[in-house]
Motif scaffolding. Sequence first.
Motif, short mmCIF file in Angstrom:
data_model
loop_
_atom_site.label_atom_id
_atom_site.label_comp_id
_atom_site.label_asym_id
_atom_site.label_seq_id
_atom_site.Cartn_x
_atom_site.Cartn_y
_atom_site.Cartn_z
N ALA A 305 4.32 12.91 10.74
CA ALA A 305 4.97 11.88 9.82
C ALA A 305 3.99 10.54 10.15
O ALA A 305 3.70 9.58 9.03
N THR A 306 3.55 10.19 11.31
CA THR A 306 2.73 8.93 11.41
C THR A 306 1.35 9.11 10.72
O THR A 306 0.87 8.11 10.27
N THR A 307 0.90 10.41 10.99
CA THR A 307 -0.45 10.35 10.39
C THR A 307 -0.48 10.54 8.91
O THR A 307 -1.36 9.85 8.05
N ALA A 308 0.63 10.96 8.32
CA ALA A 308 0.92 11.10 6.70
C ALA A 308 1.05 9.60 6.29
O ALA A 308 0.49 9.01 5.22
N TYR A 309 1.58 8.68 7.12
CA TYR A 309 1.81 7.34 6.67
C TYR A 309 0.64 6.66 7.06
O TYR A 309 0.41 5.97 5.94
N SER A 310 -0.27 6.86 7.79
CA SER A 310 -1.61 6.16 8.05
C SER A 310 -2.48 6.59 6.95
O SER A 310 -3.18 5.55 6.39
N LEU A 311 -2.37 7.73 6.37
CA LEU A 311 -3.55 8.11 5.39
C LEU A 311 -2.84 8.03 4.05
O LEU A 311 -3.69 7.65 3.24
N ALA A 312 -1.55 8.04 3.61
CA ALA A 312 -1.22 7.95 2.26
C ALA A 312 0.09 7.16 2.12
O ALA A 312 0.32 6.29 1.13
N VAL A 313 1.25 7.51 2.89
CA VAL A 313 2.53 6.94 2.55
C VAL A 313 2.72 5.48 2.61
O VAL A 313 3.33 4.96 1.92
N LYS A 314 1.72 4.91 3.44
CA LYS A 314 1.83 3.44 3.39
C LYS A 314 1.52 2.75 2.16
O LYS A 314 2.04 1.39 2.00
N ARG A 315 0.96 3.51 1.41
CA ARG A 315 0.72 2.81 0.13
C ARG A 315 1.63 3.32 -0.91
O ARG A 315 1.15 2.76 -2.29
N MET A 316 2.70 3.90 -0.60
CA MET A 316 3.76 4.05 -1.47
C MET A 316 4.90 3.22 -1.50
O MET A 316 5.46 2.98 -0.74
N LEU A 317 5.28 3.01 -2.90
CA LEU A 317 6.32 1.91 -2.99
C LEU A 317 7.61 2.23 -2.33
O LEU A 317 8.04 3.58 -2.87
N LEU A 318 8.25 1.67 -1.30
CA LEU A 318 9.43 2.14 -0.85
C LEU A 318 9.45 3.19 -0.16
O LEU A 318 10.26 3.33 1.02
N ASP A 373 -3.30 -11.69 -7.64
CA ASP A 373 -2.45 -12.20 -8.69
C ASP A 373 -0.98 -11.27 -8.90
O ASP A 373 -0.94 -10.11 -8.20
N GLU A 374 0.03 -11.92 -9.64
CA GLU A 374 1.39 -11.32 -9.54
C GLU A 374 1.35 -9.98 -10.03
O GLU A 374 1.99 -9.00 -9.44
N ARG A 375 0.30 -9.36 -10.80
CA ARG A 375 0.34 -8.17 -11.34
C ARG A 375 -0.58 -7.26 -10.52
O ARG A 375 -0.69 -5.88 -10.81
N ASP A 376 -0.99 -7.61 -9.58
CA ASP A 376 -2.17 -6.90 -8.69
C ASP A 376 -1.13 -6.39 -7.56
O ASP A 376 -0.29 -7.18 -6.77
N ARG A 377 -1.71 -5.20 -6.77
CA ARG A 377 -1.09 -4.72 -5.52
C ARG A 377 -1.65 -5.47 -4.48
O ARG A 377 -2.96 -5.69 -4.66
N ILE A 378 -1.12 -5.75 -3.44
CA ILE A 378 -1.72 -6.21 -2.17
C ILE A 378 -2.34 -5.11 -1.45
O ILE A 378 -2.14 -3.89 -1.71
N ALA A 379 -3.36 -5.54 -0.75
CA ALA A 379 -4.33 -4.41 -0.24
C ALA A 379 -3.59 -3.48 0.48
O ALA A 379 -3.10 -3.80 1.52
N GLY A 380 -3.84 -1.96 0.23
CA GLY A 380 -3.27 -1.02 1.00
C GLY A 380 -1.98 -0.90 1.00
O GLY A 380 -1.30 -0.08 1.69
N ARG A 381 -1.38 -1.47 0.05
CA ARG A 381 0.01 -1.35 -0.28
C ARG A 381 0.50 -1.01 -1.56
O ARG A 381 -0.14 -1.10 -2.40
N GLY A 382 1.99 -0.55 -1.92
CA GLY A 382 2.10 -0.18 -3.12
C GLY A 382 2.99 -1.42 -3.68
O GLY A 382 3.72 -1.26 -4.81
N TYR A 383 2.86 -2.49 -3.07
CA TYR A 383 3.76 -3.79 -3.57
C TYR A 383 2.68 -4.98 -4.34
O TYR A 383 1.72 -4.97 -4.00
#
Length: 479
Positions: A305-318, A373-383
Amino acid sequence: MNAPVQHRMDLPLAVDLDGTLVSTDMLWETVFLLLKKNPLYLFLLPVWLCSGKARLKWEIARRVTVDASHLPYRRDFLAFLRREHAAGRQIVLATASAEPIARAVADELKIFSAVYSTSAGNNLSAKRKASALCAAYGEKGFDFAGNDRADIPVFDVARSAIIVAPDPAADRYQRRHGTQRFDSHKASLKTYVKMLRVHQWLKNLLVFAPAVLAHTIAYSETIIASSIAFLAFSFSASAIYILNDIIDLPLDRRHPTKRNRPFASGALSIPFGLTMSACLLLAAASLCLLLPVGFAFVIVIYLIATTAYSLAVKRMLLIDVLCLAGLYSLRLLGGKAATELPLSFWLVAFALFFFLSLALVKRYVELQGATVDERDRIAGRGYRPEDIQVVGQSGVASAFAAALVLSLYIQSREIAELYAQPWLIWPIVPIVLYINVRVWILAHRREMHDDPVVFIATDWRSQAFIVLGASLLLVASFM
């Protein structure tokens, strides 16, 4: 730095890149950039390597983009190069890194009049680098700055050498020949502690919760089993943190505080980090042999789970914050598996809502510091910055949901079986609300640490209320 050696200004100064101009190895960096782009490239790396190191470097370099503006340059040495360039000296870059990387660095610094680098068929290292520079400037027709064993053949044909942050072989060469030297700052104990993120081990104290709530923590076998579980989770977490820091190097270097992390700053090397990560995982696996099989199963799930989080999940919204909340619950399951105690549904439900709230605090703080900008995602995240209100509302709602679950638990039949005076536990509900909602108020004021769990563990007010809550549980057990 040693006393400067006088150089002839009419001779060009050739400068190595890896370990000399920057305190990192660009091959390792680009390998992880490539794997972050697509982990399946892992299967192509051995194929390219079989065709030679030059082919490997070239195939990687043409598939990734290196941000040369945020590399960990050796500042004292770079300042020296800028002075030499300003005085009219010809500075050239001579590196075994692939040409696209060398060009990116040259374009960023704008002090090099020529670039010599690895091509698709020629790995410009050691004797090949010496031959190329001799062909361009003649033997003894240039000075050279390098840092390791591979640079010694170039030192031998150069007019004079400059040794920068030397490895043992280059250090011996410098001592024999008395060349100019730029030393690097040695890694301190604090650097290694930061690498392991020892402060994050506080989260793993959750493995003791099942034993505490089941009133078996006083038994020696329970304490030993929980302590072993704590160490296994801590070693596993540190191993993944190291890998995460290596994978996130480009993002961390653009962050105002994360750029000071040991790997992002170049204080520690990537190969050293990989070795330490492997040793920590081996230590965690050894500890698992001392506990029931179920605990090893939990650790495996945690690592996946932590590896998946580091590689991909942390960039997924919610999905990212739900994953973080789930990882906290896994620690509770680990404590249960290590001690073979029953795990309360109420405890898991409370933990999910409580830690979901804290995970949302992390994202809230990140969104506050967003510069996009408001419409851009912050680096490495889905927000995006516009999400901050929804994130805040969801986090506060989760805090109250955790308090509601705790209230229902206090009224359940389970509580009557464990505590002689259940009514004494009721003040814990407002205590939980105080701790969690206060975190949110401080976050709203921009006064929150980027990790709220660490904040709670080190904040004296939170500590005082935690001690009060633990005292109430103790009194309720024996009255």
